[in-house]
Design a protein around this motif. Structure first.
Motif, PDB file in Angstrom:
ATOM      1  N   VAL A 181       0.856  -1.176   0.000  1.00  0.00           N
ATOM      2  CA  VAL A 181       0.000   0.000   0.000  1.00  0.00           C
ATOM      3  C   VAL A 181       0.893   1.227   0.000  1.00  0.00           C
ATOM      4  N   SER A 182       0.513   2.251  -0.703  1.00  0.00           N
ATOM      5  CA  SER A 182       1.253   3.519  -0.726  1.00  0.00           C
ATOM      6  C   SER A 182       2.729   3.342  -1.054  1.00  0.00           C
ATOM      7  N   GLY A 183       3.041   2.402  -1.920  1.00  0.00           N
ATOM      8  CA  GLY A 183       4.408   2.208  -2.364  1.00  0.00           C
ATOM      9  C   GLY A 183       5.308   1.503  -1.383  1.00  0.00           C
ATOM     10  N   ALA A 184       4.743   0.970  -0.305  1.00  0.00           N
ATOM     11  CA  ALA A 184       5.537   0.240   0.682  1.00  0.00           C
ATOM     12  C   ALA A 184       4.777  -1.034   1.057  1.00  0.00           C
ATOM     13  N   GLN A 185       5.348  -1.792   1.983  1.00  0.00           N
ATOM     14  CA  GLN A 185       4.781  -3.088   2.332  1.00  0.00           C
ATOM     15  C   GLN A 185       4.329  -3.135   3.794  1.00  0.00           C
ATOM     16  N   TYR A 186       3.462  -4.079   4.078  1.00  0.00           N
ATOM     17  CA  TYR A 186       3.029  -4.351   5.451  1.00  0.00           C
ATOM     18  C   TYR A 186       2.981  -5.865   5.637  1.00  0.00           C
ATOM     19  N   SER A 187       3.056  -6.287   6.884  1.00  0.00           N
ATOM     20  CA  SER A 187       2.966  -7.710   7.186  1.00  0.00           C
ATOM     21  C   SER A 187       1.509  -8.142   7.193  1.00  0.00           C
ATOM     22  N   LYS A 188       1.231  -9.310   6.622  1.00  0.00           N
ATOM     23  CA  LYS A 188      -0.128  -9.849   6.603  1.00  0.00           C
ATOM     24  C   LYS A 188      -0.372 -10.839   7.742  1.00  0.00           C
ATOM     25  N   LYS A 189       0.584 -10.919   8.687  1.00  0.00           N
ATOM     26  CA  LYS A 189       0.462 -11.900   9.768  1.00  0.00           C
ATOM     27  C   LYS A 189      -0.824 -11.748  10.565  1.00  0.00           C
ATOM     28  N   TYR A 190      -1.281 -10.516  10.695  1.00  0.00           N
ATOM     29  CA  TYR A 190      -2.453 -10.274  11.529  1.00  0.00           C
ATOM     30  C   TYR A 190      -3.697  -9.951  10.688  1.00  0.00           C
ATOM     31  N   LEU A 191      -3.653 -10.312   9.422  1.00  0.00           N
ATOM     32  CA  LEU A 191      -4.789 -10.084   8.530  1.00  0.00           C
ATOM     33  C   LEU A 191      -5.382 -11.412   8.063  1.00  0.00           C
ATOM     34  N   ILE A 192      -5.416 -12.376   8.946  1.00  0.00           N
ATOM     35  CA  ILE A 192      -5.897 -13.711   8.615  1.00  0.00           C
ATOM     36  C   ILE A 192      -7.383 -13.801   8.948  1.00  0.00           C
ATOM     37  N   GLU A 193      -8.155 -14.271   7.996  1.00  0.00           N
ATOM     38  CA  GLU A 193      -9.604 -14.359   8.179  1.00  0.00           C
ATOM     39  C   GLU A 193      -9.946 -15.378   9.264  1.00  0.00           C
ATOM     40  N   GLU A 194     -10.999 -15.069  10.012  1.00  0.00           N
ATOM     41  CA  GLU A 194     -11.446 -15.952  11.081  1.00  0.00           C
ATOM     42  C   GLU A 194     -11.690 -17.358  10.543  1.00  0.00           C
ATOM     43  N   GLY A 195     -11.212 -18.329  11.294  1.00  0.00           N
ATOM     44  CA  GLY A 195     -11.363 -19.717  10.894  1.00  0.00           C
ATOM     45  C   GLY A 195     -10.162 -20.270  10.157  1.00  0.00           C
ATOM     46  N   SER A 196      -9.301 -19.392   9.634  1.00  0.00           N
ATOM     47  CA  SER A 196      -8.082 -19.838   8.956  1.00  0.00           C
ATOM     48  C   SER A 196      -6.983 -20.063   9.987  1.00  0.00           C
ATOM     49  N   THR A 197      -6.020 -20.892   9.636  1.00  0.00           N
ATOM     50  CA  THR A 197      -4.954 -21.249  10.559  1.00  0.00           C
ATOM     51  C   THR A 197      -4.219 -20.012  11.068  1.00  0.00           C
ATOM     52  N   GLY A 198      -4.196 -19.852  12.368  1.00  0.00           N
ATOM     53  CA  GLY A 198      -3.423 -18.785  12.984  1.00  0.00           C
ATOM     54  C   GLY A 198      -4.124 -17.459  13.123  1.00  0.00           C
ATOM     55  N   TYR A 199      -5.410 -17.375  12.772  1.00  0.00           N
ATOM     56  CA  TYR A 199      -6.078 -16.067  12.748  1.00  0.00           C
ATOM     57  C   TYR A 199      -6.080 -15.391  14.114  1.00  0.00           C
ATOM     58  N   ASP A 200      -6.094 -16.170  15.191  1.00  0.00           N
ATOM     59  CA  ASP A 200      -6.169 -15.593  16.541  1.00  0.00           C
ATOM     60  C   ASP A 200      -4.829 -15.611  17.267  1.00  0.00           C
ATOM     61  N   MET A 201      -3.758 -16.033  16.608  1.00  0.00           N
ATOM     62  CA  MET A 201      -2.476 -16.242  17.287  1.00  0.00           C
ATOM     63  C   MET A 201      -1.652 -14.960  17.395  1.00  0.00           C
ATOM     64  N   ILE A 202      -1.173 -14.693  18.597  1.00  0.00           N
ATOM     65  CA  ILE A 202      -0.178 -13.647  18.847  1.00  0.00           C
ATOM     66  C   ILE A 202       1.125 -14.368  19.179  1.00  0.00           C
ATOM     67  N   PRO A 203       2.037 -14.519  18.228  1.00  0.00           N
ATOM     68  CA  PRO A 203       3.260 -15.289  18.487  1.00  0.00           C
ATOM     69  C   PRO A 203       4.069 -14.690  19.639  1.00  0.00           C
ATOM     70  N   MET A 204       4.374 -15.514  20.617  1.00  0.00           N
ATOM     71  CA  MET A 204       5.142 -15.077  21.786  1.00  0.00           C
ATOM     72  C   MET A 204       6.565 -15.632  21.794  1.00  0.00           C
ATOM     73  N   LEU A 205       6.730 -16.815  21.239  1.00  0.00           N
ATOM     74  CA  LEU A 205       8.056 -17.434  21.217  1.00  0.00           C
ATOM     75  C   LEU A 205       8.057 -18.471  20.105  1.00  0.00           C
ATOM     76  N   ARG A 206       9.035 -18.366  19.206  1.00  0.00           N
ATOM     77  CA  ARG A 206       9.056 -19.267  18.058  1.00  0.00           C
ATOM     78  C   ARG A 206      10.426 -19.908  17.873  1.00  0.00           C
ATOM     79  N   LEU A 207      10.443 -20.962  17.069  1.00  0.00           N
ATOM     80  CA  LEU A 207      11.646 -21.761  16.856  1.00  0.00           C
ATOM     81  C   LEU A 207      12.782 -20.959  16.250  1.00  0.00           C
ATOM     82  N   GLY A 208      12.476 -20.000  15.371  1.00  0.00           N
ATOM     83  CA  GLY A 208      13.534 -19.199  14.774  1.00  0.00           C
ATOM     84  C   GLY A 208      14.401 -18.542  15.819  1.00  0.00           C
ATOM     85  N   GLU A 209      13.790 -17.962  16.858  1.00  0.00           N
ATOM     86  CA  GLU A 209      14.556 -17.321  17.919  1.00  0.00           C
ATOM     87  C   GLU A 209      15.442 -18.328  18.640  1.00  0.00           C
ATOM     88  N   ILE A 210      14.958 -19.545  18.795  1.00  0.00           N
ATOM     89  CA  ILE A 210      15.754 -20.581  19.463  1.00  0.00           C
ATOM     90  C   ILE A 210      17.030 -20.859  18.672  1.00  0.00           C
TER      91      ILE A 210
END
Length: 478
Positions: A356-385
């Motif tokens: 949008v407006s010539g730049a990008q945004y993350s779609k992590k929190y734009l997941i439709e209800e019922g789709s995998t991860g729509y309600d998830m707020i990631p707190m700790l993930r394997l990448g950080e490990i």
């Protein structure tokens, strides 16, 4: 395949001063006093779930400590897309004395310690409870007590990361209280090292209590599909929904990963490495608990749920986050994708970004209800490990293994070209920052990385103007 559904309800608990919803199916009531709340096992479940939902509110991890305020502080977003009179823009300028910024910071303090008070109330009551009042007897009592201890530690740790200097800049002064009693009679402020010791003590005890369920009795509940999606065979899923979705709770391995994060802050890199390795190797019947979704499937599982050790749940994420990607909004959480996701085959840059407006945004929190991860707020993930493992190797001059740890995450995201040779700790950190920006975009960890390592060069400001310690609220009542 058997599927367990989350069952939501909205009770009103006078004792917790919060509304909540959960996977526990109980009848709502208008008000519950403390004596009634803790007279039955369901009351302890109710109280614990209420704390998790409190953490997921926008004032804490539902926005401010995930994609919002704290991510703005890390200069992850383009500042020119933030309204200059907004608290976001002024916070990015480290104007902590501004009335709007002070309000946000004050709310972080107040809501953090309010949630800690709820933890302490639950800990106080469950510690002396008869195991027979719980449906799961001693196992359930230990689970609830262990999770409450871990939640108390998590909240204190993030308050420390905000309101005290990092160990790189530690001056030995006392900055925050560690509140471990209910009700609170008086508070004592402690220095960094003392707070970290108390956090460690709580997490070690919590880990021991959670091991009974998650390691000894029901390791099958932590497999990826049961843990995150409530799916699996009859043998993999609990009959009681309260024990399902262990990834939405501070389970044994989430606590282990949190300990690794705490040890990194403490500068105990060997202890951090040991805990990180335990997470990476954790398995059930030779099937590892935590792995990366295949690159081609990232678009269908944008949070990469199977790599999450711990997530909070907030069902309204899409509606709350969407305005920050709408060109008509005063504040936009945008970045230049080409600057962050430079590799054309990086699926994080291909599947997770909108424009949008010539730049990008993350779609992590734009997941439709019922789709995998729509309600998830990631707190700790394997990448950080893996980043923790890599940093340990880099600090021990094993730059080959350090690079391999970063490349493990990159290749799991579809990047075909390995990093060039790393020959110094500084060189490792240069690559680490790039990877954290990609892997943990909009998850609130970039600012804390900069602070832990006293990295001021990444801010387009004079170093003397960069503040890594929040001002205490004018009213520090807890």
């Amino acid at each position: 395949m058997k599927i367990i559904k989350k069952i939501y309800y909205v009770p009103f608990l006078a004792i917790l001063l919060m509304s909540s919803c959960s996977w526990l199916d109980v009848s709502p009531s208008n008000e519950v006093n403390e004596e009634d709340l803790f007279s039955e096992g369901s009351g302890y479940r109710n109280a614990l779930n209420g704390i998790y939902l409190k953490l997921a509110e926008t004032s804490l991890y539902g926005s401010n400590l995930s994609y919002g305020f704290i991510e703005v502080l890390g200069h992850q977003y383009i500042l020119n897309n933030l309204k200059k009179t907004s608290s976001y823009y002024k916070a990015a300028q480290f104007q902590y004395d501004d009335v709007d910024v002070k309000s946000v910071i004050s709310n972080l303090w107040t809501n953090g310690y309010n949630a800690i008070a709820s933890c302490n109330n639950l800990i106080h009551n469950v510690s002396g409870a008869d195991p027979d009042v719980f449906a799961g007897l001693e196992m359930e009592k230990n689970m609830i007590l262990g999770e409450a201890l871990a939640l108390r530690a998590l909240l204190h740790f993030d308050l420390l990361r905000m309101f005290a200097p990092s160990m790189e800049a530690d001056d030995g002064k006392a900055y925050i209280p560690y509140v471990d009693a209910y009700p609170v009679i008086s508070t004592t402020y402690y220095a960094n090292s003392e707070i970290l010791e108390k956090i460690e003590t709580d997490l070690i005890e919590a880990r021991k209590l959670l091991a009974i369920c998650d390691v000894e009795q029901h390791p099958e509940w932590l497999r990826a599909s049961p843990r995150m999606l409530g799916k699996g065979t009859t043998d993999e899923l609990p009959e009681d929904v309260f024990y399902a979705f262990r990834g939405y709770r501070l389970n044994y391995y989430a606590i282990t990963g949190l300990l690794a994060r705490v040890y990194m802050w403490k500068k105990d890199y060997k202890a951090a490495f040991d805990k990180a390795e335990e997470v990476v190797k954790a398995s059930y019947n030779n099937d590892v608990y935590f792995s990366f979704v295949s690159p081609g499937d990232l678009g269908d599982d944008m949070k990469d749920s199977q790599s999450l050790l711990f997530t909070l749940s907030r069902t309204t994420l899409l509606d709350e986050y969407k305005p920050f990607t709408n060109s008509s909004n005063d504040n936009l959480f945008l970045f230049y994708g080409s600057d962050i996701y430079g590799d054309s085959d990086d699926e994080r840059g291909n599947s997770l970004l909108g424009t949008v407006s010539g730049a990008q945004y993350s779609k992590k929190y734009l997941i439709e209800e019922g789709s995998t991860g729509y309600d998830m707020i990631p707190m700790l993930r394997l990448g950080e490990i893996y980043y923790i493992i890599g940093e340990y190797y880099a600090r021990n001059n094993n730059f080959g293994e350090a690079k391999n740890a970063l490349d493990m995450v990159r290749s799991s995201r579809g990047v075909k070209l390995n990093l060039p040779t790393i020959s110094s700790l500084e060189g490792f950190y240069t690559e680490l920052v790039k990877e954290v920006r990609r892997e943990q975009m909009a998850e609130g960890q970039l600012y804390f990385l900069y602070k832990r390592l006293n990295m001021k060069k990444y801010f387009n400001k004079d170093e003397k103007d960069i503040k890594f310690v929040f001002d205490h609220p004018d009213n520090e009542d807890i």
